[in-house]
Design a protein around this motif. Structure first.
Motif, short mmCIF file in Angstrom:
data_model
loop_
_atom_site.label_atom_id
_atom_site.label_comp_id
_atom_site.label_asym_id
_atom_site.label_seq_id
_atom_site.Cartn_x
_atom_site.Cartn_y
_atom_site.Cartn_z
N GLY A 32 0.80 -1.21 0.00
CA GLY A 32 0.00 0.00 0.00
C GLY A 32 0.84 1.27 0.00
O GLY A 32 0.33 2.35 -0.33
N CYS A 33 2.09 1.16 0.34
CA CYS A 33 2.98 2.32 0.42
C CYS A 33 3.96 2.38 -0.75
O CYS A 33 4.87 3.21 -0.76
N GLU A 34 3.78 1.52 -1.72
CA GLU A 34 4.72 1.42 -2.84
C GLU A 34 4.86 2.73 -3.61
O GLU A 34 5.97 3.13 -3.97
N GLU A 35 3.76 3.43 -3.83
CA GLU A 35 3.81 4.69 -4.57
C GLU A 35 4.63 5.74 -3.81
O GLU A 35 5.40 6.48 -4.42
N LEU A 36 4.44 5.79 -2.50
CA LEU A 36 5.20 6.76 -1.71
C LEU A 36 6.69 6.41 -1.68
O LEU A 36 7.53 7.30 -1.68
N MET A 37 7.00 5.12 -1.64
CA MET A 37 8.40 4.70 -1.67
C MET A 37 9.06 5.14 -2.98
O MET A 37 10.18 5.66 -2.98
N THR A 38 8.35 4.94 -4.06
CA THR A 38 8.86 5.34 -5.38
C THR A 38 9.03 6.86 -5.45
O THR A 38 10.03 7.36 -5.98
N ALA A 39 8.06 7.59 -4.91
CA ALA A 39 8.13 9.06 -4.93
C ALA A 39 9.33 9.55 -4.12
O ALA A 39 10.03 10.48 -4.54
N LEU A 40 9.60 8.92 -2.98
CA LEU A 40 10.75 9.32 -2.17
C LEU A 40 12.05 8.98 -2.88
O LEU A 40 13.00 9.78 -2.86
N GLU A 41 12.11 7.83 -3.52
CA GLU A 41 13.32 7.47 -4.28
C GLU A 41 13.56 8.48 -5.40
O GLU A 41 14.70 8.88 -5.63
N ASP A 42 12.50 8.87 -6.10
CA ASP A 42 12.63 9.85 -7.17
C ASP A 42 13.09 11.19 -6.63
O ASP A 42 13.92 11.87 -7.24
N CYS A 43 12.56 11.59 -5.50
CA CYS A 43 12.95 12.85 -4.88
C CYS A 43 14.43 12.82 -4.50
O CYS A 43 15.16 13.78 -4.74
N ALA A 65 16.69 11.03 -5.86
CA ALA A 65 17.50 10.94 -7.07
C ALA A 65 17.76 12.31 -7.68
O ALA A 65 18.66 12.46 -8.51
N ARG A 66 17.01 13.31 -7.28
CA ARG A 66 17.22 14.66 -7.82
C ARG A 66 18.54 15.28 -7.37
O ARG A 66 18.99 16.24 -7.95
N GLY A 67 19.10 14.75 -6.30
CA GLY A 67 20.41 15.22 -5.90
C GLY A 67 20.47 15.69 -4.46
O GLY A 67 19.46 15.83 -3.76
N PHE A 68 21.69 15.94 -4.03
CA PHE A 68 21.95 16.30 -2.64
C PHE A 68 21.31 17.63 -2.26
O PHE A 68 20.72 17.75 -1.19
N LEU A 69 21.41 18.63 -3.10
CA LEU A 69 20.85 19.94 -2.76
C LEU A 69 19.34 19.87 -2.59
O LEU A 69 18.77 20.53 -1.72
N TRP A 70 18.69 19.09 -3.42
CA TRP A 70 17.23 18.94 -3.32
C TRP A 70 16.86 18.36 -1.95
O TRP A 70 15.96 18.85 -1.28
N LYS A 71 17.61 17.32 -1.53
CA LYS A 71 17.35 16.71 -0.22
C LYS A 71 17.70 17.65 0.91
O LYS A 71 16.95 17.78 1.88
N SER A 72 18.83 18.33 0.79
CA SER A 72 19.30 19.17 1.89
C SER A 72 18.43 20.41 2.09
O SER A 72 18.40 20.98 3.18
N MET A 73 17.70 20.82 1.07
CA MET A 73 16.80 21.96 1.20
C MET A 73 15.44 21.55 1.78
O MET A 73 14.57 22.38 1.96
N GLY A 74 15.28 20.26 2.06
CA GLY A 74 14.05 19.78 2.69
C GLY A 74 12.91 19.53 1.73
O GLY A 74 11.74 19.47 2.15
N MET A 75 13.22 19.39 0.47
CA MET A 75 12.16 19.19 -0.52
C MET A 75 11.53 17.79 -0.45
O MET A 75 10.44 17.59 -0.98
N CYS A 76 12.20 16.86 0.22
CA CYS A 76 11.68 15.49 0.31
C CYS A 76 11.03 15.22 1.67
O CYS A 76 10.52 14.12 1.90
#
Length: 80
Positions: free
Chosen positions: A12-23, A25-36
């Motif tokens: 039931g959480c597969e879509e959210l797992m994929t969305a987090l993986e995609d987020c 994958a955008r890169g370190f700055l995307w994660k560090s800015m809290g976008m995920c």
């Protein structure tokens, strides 16, 4: 995500797992800015809900099994 989270119990959480993986994958700055963060929070809530459902099912199954065992012992004691 961790391979142990990709199971039939968390389907039931597969879509959210994929969305987090995609987020991620955008890169370190995307994660560090809290976008995920929002996606991660939603995934944590989903996994918690899935775990709770399985715990309830296990608890109910356990109480049923204990009841059957008590009945069997009661029958054994009566027939002795």
């Amino acid at each position: 995500m961790h391979p142990h989270l990709h199971t039939k119990y968390n389907a039931g959480c597969e879509e959210l797992m994929t969305a987090l993986e995609d987020c991620h994958a955008r890169g370190f700055l995307w994660k560090s800015m809290g976008m995920c963060n929002n996606t991660k929070k939603q995934l944590s809530q989903c996994l918690r809900a899935e775990r709770s459902k399985h715990q309830d099912a296990n608890r109910n199954g356990s109480s049923d099994k204990k009841h059957r065992i008590r009945q069997m012992w009661k029958e054994i004691d009566e027939n002795s």
